[in-house]
Design an enzyme around this catalytic site. Sequence first.
Site, PDB file in Angstrom:
ATOM      1  N   ASP A  13       0.874  -1.269  -0.079  1.00  0.00           N
ATOM      2  CA  ASP A  13       0.031  -0.090   0.070  1.00  0.00           C
ATOM      3  C   ASP A  13       0.843   1.450  -0.183  1.00  0.00           C
ATOM      4  O   ASP A  13       1.893   1.416   1.016  1.00  0.00           O
ATOM      5  CB  ASP A  13      -0.905  -0.090   1.211  1.00  0.00           C
ATOM      6  N   CYS A  52      -5.602   4.803  -3.631  1.00  0.00           N
ATOM      7  CA  CYS A  52      -5.901   3.381  -3.427  1.00  0.00           C
ATOM      8  C   CYS A  52      -7.336   2.894  -3.986  1.00  0.00           C
ATOM      9  O   CYS A  52      -6.959   1.896  -4.971  1.00  0.00           O
ATOM     10  CB  CYS A  52      -6.123   3.298  -1.778  1.00  0.00           C
ATOM     11  N   HIS A 106     -10.210  -2.114  -2.269  1.00  0.00           N
ATOM     12  CA  HIS A 106      -9.986  -1.106  -1.283  1.00  0.00           C
ATOM     13  C   HIS A 106     -11.343  -1.366  -0.452  1.00  0.00           C
ATOM     14  O   HIS A 106     -12.655  -1.483  -1.150  1.00  0.00           O
ATOM     15  CB  HIS A 106     -10.238   0.322  -1.684  1.00  0.00           C
ATOM     16  N   HIS A 303       0.159   2.183  -5.846  1.00  0.00           N
ATOM     17  CA  HIS A 303       0.855   3.475  -6.299  1.00  0.00           C
ATOM     18  C   HIS A 303       2.096   3.874  -5.403  1.00  0.00           C
ATOM     19  O   HIS A 303       2.243   3.344  -4.559  1.00  0.00           O
ATOM     20  CB  HIS A 303      -0.262   4.745  -6.600  1.00  0.00           C
TER      21      HIS A 303
END
Length: 500
Positions: A13, A52, A106, A303
């Site tokens: 994450d 996210c 998510h 990311h």
Amino acid sequence: ESTWKNVLFIIADDLRTSLGCYGDSLAKSPNIDQLASKSQVFLNTFAQQAVCAPSRTSMLTSRRPDTTRLYDFNSYWRVHSGNYTTLPQYFKSQGYFTMSVGKVFHPGIASNMTDDYPYSWSIPAYHPPSFRYEKKKVCKGEDGKLHVNLLCAVNVAEQPGGTLPDLESVDEAVRLLKTRPNDGTPFFLAVGFHKPHIPFRIPQEYLSLYPLAQMTLATDPDVPERLPPVAYNPWMDLRKREDVQKLNISFPYGPIPKDFQLRIRQHYYAAVSYMDAQVGRLLSALGDLGLANNTMVVFTSDHGWSLGEHGEWAKYSNFDVTTRVPLILFVPRGTEVSNSAFPFIDVLSQPDLVELVDVFPTVAYLAGLKVPMYCPDISFQVELCTEGENRAYTSLQEQMERSSEDIAFSQYPRPADTPQENSDLPNLEDIKIMGYSLRTWDYRYTLWLGFNPKTFQVNVSDVHAGELYLLADDPDQDKNVYDDYMRKTANLPHVSWNSF
Ligand SMILES: *[C@@H]1O[C@H](CO)[C@@H](O)[C@H](O)[C@H]1NC(C)=O
Ligand SMILES: *[C@@H]1O[C@H](CO)[C@@H](O)[C@H](O)[C@H]1NC(C)=O
Ligand SMILES: *[C@@H]1O[C@H](CO)[C@@H](O)[C@H](O)[C@H]1NC(C)=O
Ligand SMILES: *[C@@H]1O[C@H](CO)[C@@H](O)[C@H](O)[C@H]1NC(C)=O
């Protein structure tokens, strides 16, 4: 049983490419580096939106945000855009036993409060119970009291329950590996780590891997002069923490005091090493259970994260530091599995520009499943298709022949032309501008265009700002030359924005 072709899908994450195997000389990531040494390492992989839920939904459905229509955290694609088949759902439909541990989809509205169970998973998704303390007063401050801090290196034994979320997730993943159906059914186990996402609630011993005296600031710590204000993200999520609030940092540009910047960087790297250690525990368990030679391992992230570059922090932008992610594919090649569905692939670093929408077709291909067809231009009604490509090379020859005209697309929404409190993460109804980025070998070109959140239409003649970074001279993307090009030549790269 030697024909099992299991998949262990690991997602971190907010992990940028701060790993040894990506050339970061500061990072201590021995477990991921060791995995990478036996894997295809995709050196230039880009997320489609640097936050996210939109990124995870995009990767797992292999559709771009303009097709999932998820730019915030507030809708579930099956009812909001289309009933798209996900990567784990596809494996499940092909006879796999699919399991989710930690943060994969998510959680919340974006996956219908169930992590898309039962569509994607054979059993309900697991979430580590200690995650409920993540935003509570559990970080001991310099005053000896407990706070909701950004910097939160802890004595694990003193934490509620005596554990941390990623420690619990590995325990559960190992338990599932041991107790899954033992009848020859292959598994797809997804493990989503919560770190290095803030707060940096990590075992304190990892800090000592990164003495403060060895930490440096970003090489480009100032907001670039010619950065259009719409491109800037004011990192509100950092500002909310008690330790950051005490610093009285001005909105929107800051800066954060230098000594605190160094400590953020130290804690981020320590969180990376802590997460890496959990990857190591997971991979050791695969070995101990005799699964190392028939399990494909995917390692990636949703990311990246700015660590002070361009005077910015967190995600929420179109800069490479937030869009570029690790992507590592390990395919076992033991002799016993040579006749299995895993095809031969070269262990090579892949410099190509790759996108997270490519993960679904590539992983399907490597497991010997049919690669979903490429999506038609309008694909809301099509349940199974991909907006990415299979990026696995089966031979050196194929690598040589592949076109080098790769482009990676990313996008980011904004509520206004100047930084607002909701610029980092505007709700759909507040989005007024969409920043569409294309990243080639030579440049990153971003246009911030008018966007209507009711019709999802982009107005290509309503240009709010532009960015153009010529990477040969400016690899860190600090010198925006868009206006020079507009004035001098009106000769910007030709792009069909309809291709999004
Ligand atoms: C969506 O797809 C799933 C799986 O194929 C199917 O069970 C479900 O009925 C579909 N829902 C709709 C509304 O089409
Ligand atoms: C989402 O969850 C709700 C509540 O459990 C359920 O009624 C609904 O059918 C789910 N949506 C889909 C598309 O499965
Ligand atoms: C915080 O900063 C503002 C201006 O940036 C200043 O006016 C104010 O006095 C500061 N407050 C504290 C508690 O330092
Ligand atoms: C695969 O792993 C199993 C269990 O550890 C072992 O018995 C077998 O020899 C391994 N095969 C190869 C080709 O390494």
